[in-house]
Design an enzyme around this catalytic site. Structure first.
Site, PDB file in Angstrom:
ATOM      1  N   CYS A   3     -10.038 -11.423 -26.281  1.00  0.00           N
ATOM      2  CA  CYS A   3      -9.571 -10.667 -25.116  1.00  0.00           C
ATOM      3  C   CYS A   3      -8.108 -10.298 -25.321  1.00  0.00           C
ATOM      4  O   CYS A   3      -7.275 -11.150 -25.638  1.00  0.00           O
ATOM      5  CB  CYS A   3      -9.734 -11.488 -23.847  1.00  0.00           C
ATOM      6  SG  CYS A   3      -9.000 -10.700 -22.376  1.00  0.00           S
ATOM      7  N   CYS A  31     -10.106 -14.031 -17.512  1.00  0.00           N
ATOM      8  CA  CYS A  31      -9.319 -13.073 -16.742  1.00  0.00           C
ATOM      9  C   CYS A  31     -10.204 -11.878 -16.375  1.00  0.00           C
ATOM     10  O   CYS A  31     -11.361 -11.779 -16.798  1.00  0.00           O
ATOM     11  CB  CYS A  31      -8.078 -12.634 -17.517  1.00  0.00           C
ATOM     12  SG  CYS A  31      -8.401 -11.415 -18.821  1.00  0.00           S
ATOM     13  N   ASP A  55       0.850  -1.188   0.000  1.00  0.00           N
ATOM     14  CA  ASP A  55       0.000   0.000   0.000  1.00  0.00           C
ATOM     15  C   ASP A  55       0.886   1.238   0.000  1.00  0.00           C
ATOM     16  O   ASP A  55       1.994   1.209   0.545  1.00  0.00           O
ATOM     17  CB  ASP A  55      -0.926   0.024   1.220  1.00  0.00           C
ATOM     18  CG  ASP A  55      -2.123   0.930   1.041  1.00  0.00           C
ATOM     19  OD1 ASP A  55      -3.239   0.417   0.851  1.00  0.00           O
ATOM     20  OD2 ASP A  55      -1.942   2.163   1.087  1.00  0.00           O
ATOM     21  N   ASP A  71      -9.180  -0.185  -4.902  1.00  0.00           N
ATOM     22  CA  ASP A  71     -10.367   0.531  -5.357  1.00  0.00           C
ATOM     23  C   ASP A  71     -10.139   1.157  -6.735  1.00  0.00           C
ATOM     24  O   ASP A  71     -10.846   2.081  -7.132  1.00  0.00           O
ATOM     25  CB  ASP A  71     -10.768   1.616  -4.347  1.00  0.00           C
ATOM     26  CG  ASP A  71      -9.637   2.599  -4.053  1.00  0.00           C
ATOM     27  OD1 ASP A  71      -8.588   2.529  -4.732  1.00  0.00           O
ATOM     28  OD2 ASP A  71      -9.803   3.445  -3.149  1.00  0.00           O
ATOM     29  N   CYS A 116     -16.160   5.362  -2.715  1.00  0.00           N
ATOM     30  CA  CYS A 116     -16.825   5.189  -1.428  1.00  0.00           C
ATOM     31  C   CYS A 116     -16.853   6.486  -0.633  1.00  0.00           C
ATOM     32  O   CYS A 116     -17.722   6.682   0.211  1.00  0.00           O
ATOM     33  CB  CYS A 116     -16.175   4.067  -0.625  1.00  0.00           C
ATOM     34  SG  CYS A 116     -14.487   4.390  -0.097  1.00  0.00           S
TER      35      CYS A 116
END
Length: 369
Positions: free
Chosen positions: A248, A175, A66, A134, A191
């Site tokens: 794809c 995928c 992160d 996200d 959010c």
């Protein structure tokens, strides 16, 4: 997982005894978990409960990734953190608390943004990747890296009261870009604007962990070739069979032209604590000497709010507060101003001051708006 598996210690046997009693895991399954490696990408709302469960269940090596710091608006759902964690790097706080929860496992924190230049290095060597992100554009990078390296990828997403998940097995299942092609982050709901229910996060996180444990113990995941849709509002669950998409660009035998994902070095995120928030990423990878940075900040009379192994938070002025990660990523919070453009300009000027003028990096690493 290697050919020779390390057995459980007496302490580990007692620690995991209630899940060893399960026919679905047993002693041999617990040994497999101990000798496995999992990677959780994103240490926020979805990543936190996922990390906690994998740690407590005894996955032997947990890599967590992160680039962000903890804000007060995170605490209602990211319950690995608390008020004393605010302003600190998520991976640093998470790794310390996870090690206290289960000292039998190894936690590997990486305080970096996930980008094309580092994604394969992040994913390489693990047995499964779990999605706590996200950003669809970042997920596409993960999808491609996992396909190239043959690593199973458990996708999940949550918004409002709605969640979904799918387990992607390279060269066997569709995928992510078969399932959700062409999404752009700027068009997706966030959010911070529409909200997210912590209970919905908890449910879909549990599904992710269940799928990961199945993979790590040699069992067939239930969501391979399927999408699970869940709505907390009416407690509805629906599993939908999915198939590979012909043409794809990522996984089909007749690949179309693959679209590159944008590399963003300067981003404005949703406001936190009443302040505009910017994230700046160096144009090349660096390894910042945080001790030297703290010496410079204190020598210039600036208040250092936090100094850790992976990041430093400080107050530059009444207008700007910043956190610099060891990877060179800087999160800047700017007080409201009448000139909307001033915050971005001041943020880049601060990044140049710290990275170029103080720490001696070349000007080419500084991002632009």
């Amino acid at each position: 997982m290697g050919n020779v598996l390390e057995e459980l210690t007496d302490i580990e046997f007692e620690y995991y005894s209630r899940q060893i009693a399960l026919d679905e895991i047993g002693y041999s399954g617990q040994v497999q978990l101990k000798n496995s490696k999992a990677c959780v990408l994103g240490c926020g709302g979805l990543g936190v409960p996922t990390m906690l469960k994998l740690t407590a269940m005894g996955v032997g090596h947990l890599r967590i990734v992160d680039r962000d710091i903890i804000s007060i608006s995170d605490l209602h759902r990211q319950y690995l953190y608390d008020f004393e964690s605010i302003g600190k790097p998520k991976v640093e706080v998470a790794s310390e608390k996870l090690r206290r929860l289960n000292p039998n496992i190894e936690v590997e924190p990486i305080a970096e943004p996930i980008m094309k230049r580092n994604i394969e290095e992040i994913v390489d060597g693990v047995n499964v990747v779990l999605d706590g992100l996200d950003s669809m554009e970042t997920r596409y990078l993960i999808n491609r890296a996992c396909l190239n390296l043959g690593v199973p990828y458990i996708f999940a997403g949550v918004i409002r009261t709605i969640a979904n998940a799918s387990t992607i097995i390279p060269r066997k299942t569709p995928c992510l870009e078969c399932l959700f092609p062409g999404f752009v982050d700027s068009s997706m709901p966030k959010c911070s604007l529409v909200g997210v229910h912590p209970a919905a996060i908890g449910v879909i996180s549990s599904v992710q962990v269940s799928e990961a444990v199945r993979i790590l113990t040699g069992r067939t995941p239930k969501l391979a070739g399927k999408i699970l849709l869940f709505d907390l509002e009416d407690l509805s669950f629906e599993k939908i069979d999915v198939t590979k998409q012909e043409g794809c660009a990522v996984c089909s035998s007749q690949r179309a032209q693959l679209t590159d994902m944008p590399e963003r070095y300067f981003e404005e995120e949703c406001a936190r604590d009443g302040r505009r928030t910017f994230v700046l990423t160096p144009r090349v990878r660096v390894d910042v000497d945080l001790d030297r940075l703290v010496e410079m900040l204190e020598g210039k009379g600036m208040k250092v709010r936090f100094k850790g192994k992976l990041g430093v938070s400080f107050i530059y002025s009444d207008f700007l507060a910043a956190s610099l990660l060891k990877s060179g990523t800087m999160i800047v919070q700017a007080a409201p101003t009448r000139d909307p453009g001033a915050s971005g300009d001041e943020t880049i000027a601060l990044y140049k001051l710290v990275m170029v003028d103080w720490l001696g990096y070349p000007p080419e690493i500084v991002p632009s708006m």
